[in-house]
Write a protein that holds these residues in place. Structure first.
Motif, PDB file in Angstrom:
ATOM      1  N   TYR A 171       0.878  -1.311  -0.013  1.00 61.24           N
ATOM      2  CA  TYR A 171       0.141  -0.025  -0.021  1.00 61.24           C
ATOM      3  C   TYR A 171       0.799   1.357  -0.078  1.00 61.24           C
ATOM      4  CZ  TYR A 171      -2.552   3.836   1.906  1.00 61.24           C
ATOM      5  OH  TYR A 171      -2.920   5.053   2.458  1.00 61.24           O
ATOM      6  N   VAL A 172       1.900   1.266   0.795  1.00 57.72           N
ATOM      7  CA  VAL A 172       2.890   2.520   0.895  1.00 57.72           C
ATOM      8  C   VAL A 172       3.660   2.625  -0.340  1.00 57.72           C
ATOM      9  CG1 VAL A 172       4.943   3.355   1.958  1.00 57.72           C
ATOM     10  CG2 VAL A 172       3.077   2.382   3.454  1.00 57.72           C
ATOM     11  N   PHE A 173       4.009   1.601  -0.949  1.00 58.65           N
ATOM     12  CA  PHE A 173       4.703   1.841  -2.443  1.00 58.65           C
ATOM     13  C   PHE A 173       3.499   2.241  -3.394  1.00 58.65           C
ATOM     14  CE2 PHE A 173       7.915  -1.848  -1.141  1.00 58.65           C
ATOM     15  CZ  PHE A 173       8.513  -0.971  -0.584  1.00 58.65           C
ATOM     16  N   ARG A 174       2.425   1.844  -3.142  1.00 61.82           N
ATOM     17  CA  ARG A 174       1.436   2.240  -4.367  1.00 61.82           C
ATOM     18  C   ARG A 174       1.045   4.125  -4.171  1.00 61.82           C
ATOM     19  NH1 ARG A 174      -1.400  -2.064  -2.813  1.00 61.82           N
ATOM     20  NH2 ARG A 174      -3.239  -1.026  -2.248  1.00 61.82           N
ATOM     21  N   SER A 175       0.755   4.045  -2.751  1.00 66.66           N
ATOM     22  CA  SER A 175       0.230   5.372  -2.465  1.00 66.66           C
ATOM     23  C   SER A 175       1.483   6.466  -2.480  1.00 66.66           C
ATOM     24  CB  SER A 175      -0.476   5.523  -0.921  1.00 66.66           C
ATOM     25  OG  SER A 175       0.644   5.100  -0.062  1.00 66.66           O
ATOM     26  N   TYR A 176       2.565   6.157  -2.084  1.00 68.05           N
ATOM     27  CA  TYR A 176       3.667   7.159  -2.089  1.00 68.05           C
ATOM     28  C   TYR A 176       4.252   7.286  -3.294  1.00 68.05           C
ATOM     29  CZ  TYR A 176       7.706   9.991  -1.240  1.00 68.05           C
ATOM     30  OH  TYR A 176       8.664  10.835  -1.105  1.00 68.05           O
ATOM     31  N   PHE A 177       4.710   6.306  -3.785  1.00 67.35           N
ATOM     32  CA  PHE A 177       5.641   6.282  -5.116  1.00 67.35           C
ATOM     33  C   PHE A 177       4.565   6.157  -6.432  1.00 67.35           C
ATOM     34  CE2 PHE A 177       8.723   4.599  -2.187  1.00 67.35           C
ATOM     35  CZ  PHE A 177       9.795   5.556  -2.230  1.00 67.35           C
ATOM     36  N   GLY A 178       3.504   5.808  -6.250  1.00 72.75           N
ATOM     37  CA  GLY A 178       2.465   5.715  -7.402  1.00 72.75           C
ATOM     38  C   GLY A 178       2.686   4.406  -8.159  1.00 72.75           C
ATOM     39  N   TYR A 179       3.395   3.410  -7.586  1.00 69.91           N
ATOM     40  CA  TYR A 179       3.719   2.326  -8.397  1.00 69.91           C
ATOM     41  C   TYR A 179       2.265   1.491  -8.679  1.00 69.91           C
ATOM     42  CZ  TYR A 179       8.562   2.502  -7.381  1.00 69.91           C
ATOM     43  OH  TYR A 179      10.125   2.877  -7.577  1.00 69.91           O
ATOM     44  N   PRO A 180       2.104   0.674  -9.925  1.00 68.74           N
ATOM     45  CA  PRO A 180       1.189   0.147 -10.143  1.00 68.74           C
ATOM     46  C   PRO A 180       0.969  -0.924  -9.141  1.00 68.74           C
ATOM     47  CG  PRO A 180       2.540   0.245 -12.419  1.00 68.74           C
ATOM     48  CD  PRO A 180       2.986   0.920 -11.238  1.00 68.74           C
ATOM     49  N   ARG A 181      -0.206  -1.850  -9.122  1.00 67.48           N
ATOM     50  CA  ARG A 181      -0.237  -2.904  -7.916  1.00 67.48           C
ATOM     51  C   ARG A 181       0.873  -3.935  -8.239  1.00 67.48           C
ATOM     52  NH1 ARG A 181      -3.792  -4.088  -4.484  1.00 67.48           N
ATOM     53  NH2 ARG A 181      -5.421  -2.457  -5.217  1.00 67.48           N
ATOM     54  N   ASP A 182       1.111  -4.425  -9.475  1.00 69.61           N
ATOM     55  CA  ASP A 182       2.028  -5.556  -9.745  1.00 69.61           C
ATOM     56  C   ASP A 182       3.704  -5.158  -9.284  1.00 69.61           C
ATOM     57  OD1 ASP A 182      -0.110  -6.921 -10.771  1.00 69.61           O
ATOM     58  OD2 ASP A 182       0.331  -6.550 -12.964  1.00 69.61           O
ATOM     59  N   GLU A 183       3.850  -3.850  -9.576  1.00 72.57           N
ATOM     60  CA  GLU A 183       5.304  -3.221  -9.293  1.00 72.57           C
ATOM     61  C   GLU A 183       5.415  -3.234  -7.827  1.00 72.57           C
ATOM     62  OE1 GLU A 183       9.159  -2.075  -9.617  1.00 72.57           O
ATOM     63  OE2 GLU A 183       7.875  -3.471 -10.586  1.00 72.57           O
ATOM     64  N   ALA A 184       4.263  -2.589  -7.189  1.00 73.98           N
ATOM     65  CA  ALA A 184       4.308  -2.715  -5.768  1.00 73.98           C
ATOM     66  C   ALA A 184       4.529  -3.956  -4.908  1.00 73.98           C
ATOM     67  CB  ALA A 184       3.017  -1.863  -5.127  1.00 73.98           C
ATOM     68  N   GLU A 185       3.737  -4.966  -5.548  1.00 70.81           N
ATOM     69  CA  GLU A 185       3.667  -6.242  -4.889  1.00 70.81           C
ATOM     70  C   GLU A 185       5.001  -6.911  -5.304  1.00 70.81           C
ATOM     71  OE1 GLU A 185       1.209  -8.282  -3.461  1.00 70.81           O
ATOM     72  OE2 GLU A 185       0.094  -6.132  -3.261  1.00 70.81           O
ATOM     73  N   ARG A 186       5.787  -6.588  -6.282  1.00 74.29           N
ATOM     74  CA  ARG A 186       7.142  -7.273  -6.573  1.00 74.29           C
ATOM     75  C   ARG A 186       8.089  -6.613  -5.677  1.00 74.29           C
ATOM     76  NH1 ARG A 186      11.683  -6.398  -8.869  1.00 74.29           N
ATOM     77  NH2 ARG A 186      11.157  -3.959  -9.434  1.00 74.29           N
TER      78      ARG A 186
END
Length: 96
Positions: A39-54
């Motif tokens: 969630y932090v990676f998606r919300s702060y960096f704006g990464y798509p779900r797949d990249e945030a999960e990776r």
């Protein structure tokens, strides 16, 4: 002539060192849930779900992940933001 070549080598080495990017690294910890880290990676960096999960899985399985690279000041801001989210993060210099 040798002094000039040595000076040129030093100038090129200094120039190359200045171009080496800084990296923001997030470290694994026993506190935060994997879903929260994603969630932090998606919300702060704006990464798509797949990249945030990776990236989250790298943190979980390998103990760390490089989440951003670039200028030192920007990486320091990212690390401070990660601390604000309760994640352990550091800035390192190196190939990114």
């Amino acid at each position: 002539m040798t002094a000039t070549l040595e000076e040129l080598d030093l100038d090129l080495a200094a120039q190359g060192a200045a171009e080496v990017p800084w990296r923001a690294i997030v470290w694994d910890d026993p506190i935060n849930l994997m879903s929260y880290v994603s969630y932090v990676f998606r919300s702060y960096f704006g990464y798509p779900r797949d990249e945030a999960e990776r990236l989250m899985l790298l943190v979980h399985n390998e103990g760390r992940a490089v989440v951003a690279s670039g200028h030192r000041e920007a990486m320091e801001r990212h690390v401070q933001a990660m601390h604000g989210y309760g994640l352990q993060a550091t800035v390192v210099r190196g190939e990114g």
